[in-house]
Enzyme design. Structure first.
Site, short mmCIF file in Angstrom:
data_model
loop_
_atom_site.label_atom_id
_atom_site.label_comp_id
_atom_site.label_asym_id
_atom_site.label_seq_id
_atom_site.Cartn_x
_atom_site.Cartn_y
_atom_site.Cartn_z
N GLY A 109 -36.02 29.77 9.83
CA GLY A 109 -35.79 28.91 10.98
C GLY A 109 -35.83 29.57 12.34
O GLY A 109 -35.61 28.92 13.36
N LYS A 146 -38.52 27.17 -6.52
CA LYS A 146 -38.40 28.12 -5.42
C LYS A 146 -36.97 28.65 -5.47
O LYS A 146 -36.01 27.92 -5.23
CB LYS A 146 -38.66 27.44 -4.08
CG LYS A 146 -38.48 28.41 -2.91
CD LYS A 146 -38.56 27.74 -1.55
CE LYS A 146 -38.22 28.74 -0.46
NZ LYS A 146 -38.20 28.12 0.89
#
Length: 264
Positions: free
Chosen positions: A162, A101
């Site tokens: 987030g 990733k």
């Protein structure tokens, strides 16, 4: 239907992170409850020379073995292509996987990926044999460039990492899906609640990668299960075919030729 990532067939379309949990045991329970077979892990946030870092990595790898799944190391915290490339090589050596990733952050405030360094790092890594899953913004041109470089999987954000704000720009996400029909698209970052994930799946996205929405829930294990159910529901809705929206009302029950209907 199964999810395919670089030739590997997965039963779950949910990819899940390993940060921010109240404890390692709750993290393990949440991952297992999610049904996820792909678990992300950050190399930079742990020092490989410290025993604690090695212990948590081994703990996570043991969980992945229980799911018969795959570890997805990430380059979280990197700000240049060179830094990400170096970390990726270290990760491949430590975890024996070419999956990566790729994160190359350009702004510390909203953690937005740097598109220029991201493209540069992607090209370097693909040439070096990595299977790159790039984290990017919901920019169509950027996603097209990543796909043209050889990324079979592309991971645009829903909103900044987030934040839990959900799908900030559904139009952009739908456009990426329409314009890149052969790419595996996994929505990454900003998902706050199961309905966000369900909506993305209804758009035709192939999967969801999340962390904070589960790890920071009051009950991470139950929330992981809720997300698993939401993805299944969204995928089924997409496969079933959503009705087209209309500008005017239409009766769901016709009155003509209906028993017991009497005209005034």
């Amino acid at each position: 239907m199964s999810l395919s990532i670089y030739g590997e067939k997965l039963n779950s379309r949910l990819l899940i992170g390993t940060a921010l949990y109240p404890s390692p045991d709750i993290m393990k329970q949440a991952i297992l409850a999610s049904g996820s077979q792909v678990v992300t892990l950050s190399l930079k946030r742990q020092n490989p020379q410290e025993q604690s870092g090695q212990q948590i990595w081994q703990y996570i790898q043991d969980i992945v073995k229980q799911t018969n799944g795959f570890l997805l190391p990430n380059t979280a915290g990197c700000k240049t292509a060179k830094e990400a490339f170096t970390l990726a090589q270290m990760s491949r050596e430590l975890f024996q996987t070419s999956w990566l990733k790729l994160e190359v952050i350009g702004d510390d405030y909203n953690l937005q990926p740097d598109p220029f360094e991201l493209l540069k790092a992607t090209e370097m890594l693909i040439k070096d044999g990595f299977n790159v899953l790039p984290y990017c913004t919901d920019d169509l041109v950027l996603c097209q460039r990543l796909y043209d470089l050889g990324c079979e999987v592309i991971m645009p954000w829903a909103s900044p990492i987030g934040t839990g704000k959900g799908l900030m720009n559904p139009y952009n996400l739908e456009t990426i899906r329409q314009r890149l029909p052969k790419a595996t698209l996994i929505l990454d970052a900003g998902i706050g609640k199961p309905s966000d994930a369900c909506l993305a799946m209804e758009m035709g996205y192939d999967g969801i990668l999340l962390n904070s929405a589960v790890a920071l829930a009051d009950n991470p294990v139950l929330m992981a299960s809720a997300f698993a159910n939401a993805l299944t529901s969204g995928e089924q809705a997409y496969q079933a075919g959503l009705m087209q929206q209309r500008q005017t009302a239409h009766p769901s029950t016709p009155t003509l030729d209906t028993p017991f209907w009497h005209q005034n």
